[in-house]
Design a protein around this motif. Structure first.
Motif, PDB file in Angstrom:
ATOM      1  N   LEU A  32       1.055  -1.138  -0.036  1.00 41.99           N
ATOM      2  CA  LEU A  32       0.185  -0.119   0.113  1.00 41.99           C
ATOM      3  C   LEU A  32       0.752   1.418  -0.087  1.00 41.99           C
ATOM      4  O   LEU A  32       1.654   1.487   0.938  1.00 41.99           O
ATOM      5  N   ALA A  33       0.676   2.130  -1.147  1.00 40.12           N
ATOM      6  CA  ALA A  33       1.593   3.322  -1.271  1.00 40.12           C
ATOM      7  C   ALA A  33       0.568   4.306  -0.805  1.00 40.12           C
ATOM      8  O   ALA A  33      -0.427   4.686  -1.932  1.00 40.12           O
ATOM      9  N   TYR A  89      -3.072  -4.616   5.354  1.00 42.12           N
ATOM     10  CA  TYR A  89      -3.604  -4.284   3.926  1.00 42.12           C
ATOM     11  C   TYR A  89      -3.336  -5.700   3.072  1.00 42.12           C
ATOM     12  O   TYR A  89      -4.306  -6.006   2.157  1.00 42.12           O
ATOM     13  N   LYS A  90      -2.103  -6.291   3.303  1.00 40.45           N
ATOM     14  CA  LYS A  90      -2.059  -7.528   2.573  1.00 40.45           C
ATOM     15  C   LYS A  90      -3.105  -8.672   2.687  1.00 40.45           C
ATOM     16  O   LYS A  90      -3.574  -9.139   1.774  1.00 40.45           O
ATOM     17  N   LEU A 104     -12.410  -3.865  -5.931  1.00 37.15           N
ATOM     18  CA  LEU A 104     -11.037  -3.811  -4.845  1.00 37.15           C
ATOM     19  C   LEU A 104     -10.214  -2.364  -5.363  1.00 37.15           C
ATOM     20  O   LEU A 104      -9.998  -1.608  -4.214  1.00 37.15           O
ATOM     21  N   PRO A 105      -9.905  -2.411  -6.622  1.00 39.61           N
ATOM     22  CA  PRO A 105      -9.221  -1.063  -6.859  1.00 39.61           C
ATOM     23  C   PRO A 105      -9.728   0.353  -6.476  1.00 39.61           C
ATOM     24  O   PRO A 105      -9.031   1.110  -6.042  1.00 39.61           O
ATOM     25  N   GLY A 106     -11.143   0.213  -6.574  1.00 35.74           N
ATOM     26  CA  GLY A 106     -11.917   1.403  -6.039  1.00 35.74           C
ATOM     27  C   GLY A 106     -11.896   1.703  -4.678  1.00 35.74           C
ATOM     28  O   GLY A 106     -11.894   2.895  -4.114  1.00 35.74           O
ATOM     29  N   SER A 107     -11.820   0.403  -4.113  1.00 31.11           N
ATOM     30  CA  SER A 107     -11.935   0.693  -2.419  1.00 31.11           C
ATOM     31  C   SER A 107     -10.689   0.926  -2.061  1.00 31.11           C
ATOM     32  O   SER A 107     -10.438   1.781  -1.083  1.00 31.11           O
ATOM     33  N   VAL A 108      -9.617   0.607  -2.491  1.00 27.22           N
ATOM     34  CA  VAL A 108      -8.326   1.102  -2.134  1.00 27.22           C
ATOM     35  C   VAL A 108      -8.063   2.431  -2.597  1.00 27.22           C
ATOM     36  O   VAL A 108      -7.429   3.192  -1.829  1.00 27.22           O
ATOM     37  N   GLU A 156     -13.251  -4.298   7.977  1.00 24.56           N
ATOM     38  CA  GLU A 156     -13.677  -4.755   6.661  1.00 24.56           C
ATOM     39  C   GLU A 156     -13.445  -6.181   6.440  1.00 24.56           C
ATOM     40  O   GLU A 156     -14.289  -6.982   6.198  1.00 24.56           O
ATOM     41  N   THR A 157     -12.289  -6.639   6.612  1.00 28.72           N
ATOM     42  CA  THR A 157     -12.083  -8.112   6.517  1.00 28.72           C
ATOM     43  C   THR A 157     -12.547  -9.036   7.502  1.00 28.72           C
ATOM     44  O   THR A 157     -13.192 -10.161   6.940  1.00 28.72           O
TER      45      THR A 157
END
Length: 166
Positions: A32-33, A89-90, A104-108, A156-157
């Motif tokens: 995560l950046a 995050y992983k 997922l990309p939108g959530s990140v 969330e996880t």
């Protein structure tokens, strides 16, 4: 007429291919950046903390050593919170990558925005401090937002893992 049909067919195929390509989103990064200053580069070594205190103060030896310990404590909290968020995050990415119905990309991307908003809100409510407190406050604010983000991803996880899968 045949030419018009060919053009219409070509346009339809382009739209269909674009829709399929949009559905096949690129996988998200495993690291995560977040994009904040000095991300992942905080030096919490005693030498670095002592050097900072010596650079910005003119204190006696005892005050300097005490100040270096305070700076190191704040930096360590920051480093530890950053590592914890990366680990969470992983797990988050691993968990949510299996369900193609989710974005997922939108959530990140939204998570990164939320993190930046946390920093903006908290930095907006500080005067910034004086001498070593500048470093301590910056690290403590960033730590608070990292912890908030870590808790959000953990929640969330856990919620997803506890839900019935369809």
């Amino acid at each position: 007429m045949a030419r018009l049909r060919n053009v219409a067919l070509a346009a339809f195929l382009c739209i269909a291919i674009a829709d399929v390509a949009r559905g096949e989103e690129a996988p998200v990064s495993q690291q995560l950046a977040l994009g904040y200053d000095n991300e992942g580069k905080i030096d919490d070594s005693p030498q670095a903390c002592l050097a900072l205190v010596r650079e910005i103060t003119e204190w006696d030896k005892a005050q300097t050593e005490r100040g270096a310990k305070d700076v190191c404590a704040a930096r360590k909290r920051h480093v530890d919170a950053y590592k914890a968020l990366q680990a969470t995050y992983k797990d988050f990415v691993k968990t949510f990558s299996v369900d193609r119905r989710l974005n997922l990309p939108g959530s990140v991307a939204a998570f990164k925005t939320l993190f930046k908003a946390c920093l903006d809100q908290k930095f907006g409510l500080t005067t910034g401090g004086h001498n070593i407190m500048i470093d301590i406050i910056n690290n403590d604010i960033t730590t608070a937002c990292l912890v908030l983000g870590n808790n959000l991803l953990k929640d969330e996880t856990a919620r997803y893992n506890a839900s019935p899968k369809r």
